[in-house]
Design an enzyme around this catalytic site. Structure first.
Site, PDB file in Angstrom:
ATOM      1  NE  ARG A   1      31.991  34.723  46.960  1.00 15.02           N
ATOM      2  CZ  ARG A   1      32.435  34.318  48.148  1.00 15.02           C
ATOM      3  NH1 ARG A   1      31.855  34.720  49.255  1.00 15.02           N
ATOM      4  NH2 ARG A   1      33.462  33.503  48.229  1.00 15.02           N
TER       5      ARG A   1
ATOM      6  CG  ASN B   1      29.398  32.310  46.371  1.00 11.49           C
ATOM      7  OD1 ASN B   1      29.381  32.976  45.335  1.00 11.49           O
ATOM      8  ND2 ASN B   1      30.471  31.665  46.774  1.00 11.49           N
TER       9      ASN B   1
END
Length: 89
Positions: free
Chosen positions: A18, A36
């Site tokens: 990320r 996520n």
């Protein structure tokens, strides 16, 4: 201006995916977010010119060191007016 939703499968959680994705998107001048998913995949929405979106999609196919991407699905969605990119929890 286009907006894409990408779903990235594989070993993409717990490897800095990320944060690395956010930095790549910011370097391309894209807006949007990355997070996520509970199923172990990573989801992102990115908005900008199609050439830069394509560059981000290509990056997503490999991700950062430590990631093992098995697939990237994409769909075009209506623009949302995002002019920043962030990591969401």
């Amino acid at each position: 201006m286009e907006r894409w939703r990408l779903i990235v499968s594989g070993r993409v959680q717990g490897v800095g995916y990320r944060q690395a994705c956010c930095l790549r998107a910011q370097s391309l001048g894209l807006g949007g977010w990355v997070r996520n998913r509970p199923d172990g995949r990573v989801e992102l929405e990115a908005e900008g010119c199609s050439q830069n979106l394509e560059q981000l999609r290509l990056w997503c196919e490999s991700g950062p060191p430590g990631a093992h991407v098995s697939g990237v699905s994409e769909c075009v969605i209506p623009p949302g007016g995002h002019d920043w990119f962030e990591v969401r929890r």
